[in-house]
Enzyme design. Structure first.
Site, short mmCIF file in Angstrom:
data_model
loop_
_atom_site.label_atom_id
_atom_site.label_comp_id
_atom_site.label_asym_id
_atom_site.label_seq_id
_atom_site.Cartn_x
_atom_site.Cartn_y
_atom_site.Cartn_z
N ASN A 173 -54.51 13.67 25.48
CA ASN A 173 -54.54 12.22 25.66
C ASN A 173 -55.89 11.62 25.30
O ASN A 173 -56.02 10.40 25.22
CB ASN A 173 -54.18 11.84 27.10
N TYR A 174 -56.89 12.46 25.08
CA TYR A 174 -58.16 12.01 24.53
C TYR A 174 -58.26 12.57 23.11
O TYR A 174 -59.17 13.31 22.78
CB TYR A 174 -59.34 12.50 25.37
N ASP A 234 -54.48 5.14 22.65
CA ASP A 234 -54.69 6.35 21.87
C ASP A 234 -56.09 6.29 21.25
O ASP A 234 -56.42 5.41 20.47
CB ASP A 234 -53.63 6.45 20.77
N GLY A 248 -46.67 6.55 26.76
CA GLY A 248 -47.51 7.55 26.14
C GLY A 248 -48.37 8.32 27.13
O GLY A 248 -48.69 9.49 26.90
N TYR A 303 -53.49 12.34 34.18
CA TYR A 303 -54.26 12.70 35.37
C TYR A 303 -54.95 11.47 35.92
O TYR A 303 -55.21 10.49 35.22
CB TYR A 303 -55.30 13.79 35.03
N ILE A 359 -40.07 7.60 23.81
CA ILE A 359 -39.80 7.45 25.23
C ILE A 359 -39.38 6.01 25.52
O ILE A 359 -40.07 5.06 25.14
CB ILE A 359 -41.04 7.81 26.07
N SER A 419 -51.10 5.83 17.32
CA SER A 419 -49.93 5.06 17.72
C SER A 419 -49.82 3.73 16.97
O SER A 419 -48.77 3.08 17.04
CB SER A 419 -49.96 4.78 19.23
N CYS A 422 -57.45 4.05 34.43
CA CYS A 422 -57.48 2.84 33.59
C CYS A 422 -56.12 2.16 33.65
O CYS A 422 -55.12 2.67 33.14
CB CYS A 422 -57.84 3.21 32.16
#
Length: 538
Positions: free
Chosen positions: A476-477, A115, A185, A192, A243, A120, A178
């Site tokens: 996510n960024y 994150d 998460g 993507y 999750i 997180s 990566c």
């Protein structure tokens, strides 16, 4: 492995929270109290080795630092959790939710630690807080005959890639580049990667999920319903529950794929070439992913410094076919047979992640961050090509910073065929490419203000050329510059400042789902989806 355990067992735990216990937080410290609560409310015993507090600084900081991607959030001035709990079973996760609610502790959930703004594992708005680190829940089951895989939330995407390839050379899954990303998460934001133009996002290829809700219950897709299942696949981490595992629909990949990297500097015509790339990259064969990594040639601010644009590609096919495609549509890049590298799909995972060519695939099983640094990132989505004069202005500002970086990710293909409302991730049709801006440094807080000021200035300067109303961003960024909740309880108006940028009109549907499944707004953080106030009767 507990991926397919009966939902009945999960319901038992909900009623297991005992109210007759004689111990209270007045008798014990919060660390002791919380541990006793976990032990009392889990069907599985809770070992002390899964529980970390600041009383043992060495082990506590080791776990906190273990997967933290952004060192900016490990500085001494940043708030630290009062407890880190690394559950060993689903029942442990349920107990952590129940106990956090019972004692009024904020909870932060970490599956990989990537994150960008560390929501997180850091809380800037509430204290005390607990970090639930899912790193020990990383089991993976691959079923090639069914074309599926179950992966627990703490598994890294590199581990998932490896376990799929271990069973089949012609199956894969479309996720990130990566490899140390935690899958839990990663998919909540969309996920993507280098196969998005052929197969879409990771979130587009999820069949089922297991999660713990705000009441401590375990839900799968059938039990939660389609609205919540929709929200989980791109609606951002830390909003609706925890999750536990994803069920993935595997995709078919060739036994041999092709990759290449070609670098051009400003002196070699990089500006004109990048202008051309903007027009053709989203329209190329769906099997071809051709991103551009843009760096400065040196960290030294000297006169002979230049900008390097590296065209980094994965093609799901043979070199001969790739050469024909590039020769027809992008001959200006000058791709030759000597540039093309044939490899397996798993080897391409390592290649696109920038591992050295001699790296053994087993590195993917280590689950460790490839890079840790102090950094700040921001994102944009581009709808029309940036003119060459805009690029020239960008380079001038770019060379003012020691370690700038940009990655331009082409869309089109499958991304242009999926409706914006299919998942909460809305950046689909009409998007040519995404830009990630980044700046990194190694001297901690010493020059942080200067670096942060530079990237904000760069971002502001690009406003003319990118999406508008809203200026879109990728959840996510995460970027806290877009706004933050106040004291954890956000209003719809407040949250829309970032929510519309991350999700566009899908934001309002996410709010409706959140209000239904978590009306008390238990799962909250600096940029969480808000719960609408419950209307009281007359």
């Amino acid at each position: 492995m507990a991926l397919h355990s009966s939902l009945l067992l999960s319901q038992i735990l909900f009623f297991f929270l005992v109210s007759s216990s004689s111990w209270t937080s007045a008798t014990y410290t919060i660390e002791q109290t919380f541990f006793r609560c976990l032990s009392a409310n889990s069907m599985n015993s809770v070992p002390l080795s899964s529980y970390y507090t600041p009383n043992n600084v060495s082990s506590f900081m080791s776990v906190l630092n273990s997967t933290a991607n952004n060192l900016r959030y490990l500085l001494p001035t940043v708030p630290k959790p009062v407890i880190i709990f690394t559950p060993l079973s689903e029942a442990h996760v349920q107990a952590a939710v129940l106990c956090s609610r019972r004692f009024g502790l904020a909870i932060r959930v970490r599956s990989g630690g990537h994150d960008f703004e560390a929501v997180s594992y850091v809380s800037q708005i509430e204290y005390p807080f607990v970090v639930l680190d899912l790193a020990r829940l990383r089991a993976i089951e691959v079923d090639i005959p069914q074309g599926t895989a179950w992966a627990q939330a703490g598994a890294t995407i590199g581990e998932v890639y490896y376990r799929i390839a271990e069973k089949s050379k012609v199956h894969g899954f479309p996720m990130g580049v990566c490899t140390s990303l935690g899958i839990g998460g990663h998919i909540t934001g969309g996920a993507y990667g280098s196969m998005l133009r052929k197969f879409g996002l990771g979130a587009d290829n999820v069949l089922d999920v297991r999660m713990v809700d705000a009441k401590g219950k375990i839900l799968d897709r059938k039990a939660m319903g389609e609205d919540l299942f929709w929200a989980l696949r791109g609606g951002g981490g830390g909003n609706f529950g925890i999750i536990l595992a994803w069920k993935l629909k595997l995709v078919n990949v060739p036994e041999t794929v092709t990759a290449f990297t070609i670098t051009k500097t400003l002196e070699q015509g990089a500006t004109k070439l990048l202008y051309k790339w903007q027009k053709i990259a989203p329209k190329l064969d769906d099997r071809l992913f051709l991103r551009v990594i843009i760096l400065a040639s040196s960290a030294n601010l000297t006169e002979n410094r230049t900008v390097m644009t590296s065209y980094n590609a994965l093609f799901l096919g043979e070199p001969d076919t790739l050469l024909r495609i590039m020769g027809k549509h992008f001959p200006q890049l000058g791709l030759t047979a000597a540039d093309c590298i044939k490899m397996s799909w798993l080897r391409s995972v390592l290649y696109m992640a920038q591992y050295p060519n001699t790296t053994a695939p087993e590195v993917l099983l280590q689950g460790k961050p490839q890079f840790q640094s102090y950094f700040k990132s921001k994102t944009d989505f581009v709808k029309a090509p940036i003119p060459q004069k805009g690029l020239l202005s960008l380079w001038k500002m770019y060379l003012e910073e020691e370690i700038p970086a940009m990655i331009w990710i082409p869309y089109g293909g499958e991304m242009a065929r999926v409706p914006e409302s299919a998942t909460p991730f809305p950046h689909r049709r009409g998007t040519l490419f995404k830009i990630e801006y980044s700046v990194s440094w190694q001297d901690g807080a010493e020059n942080m203000a200067r670096h942060m000021s530079w990237i904000r200035k760069l971002y502001d300067s690009m406003g003319t050329y990118v999406s508008k109303n809203p200026r879109e961003a990728y959840v996510n960024y995460r970027d806290l510059d877009l706004g933050m909740n106040k004291k954890g309880f956000n209003s719809l108006m407040e949250a829309s400042s970032w929510g519309l940028k991350y999700y566009k009109s899908n934001f309002y549907r996410l709010v409706q789902v959140k209000s239904k499944v978590d009306p008390d707004n238990f799962f909250r953080h600096e940029q969480s989806i808000p719960s609408l106030p419950v209307k009281k009767g007359n």
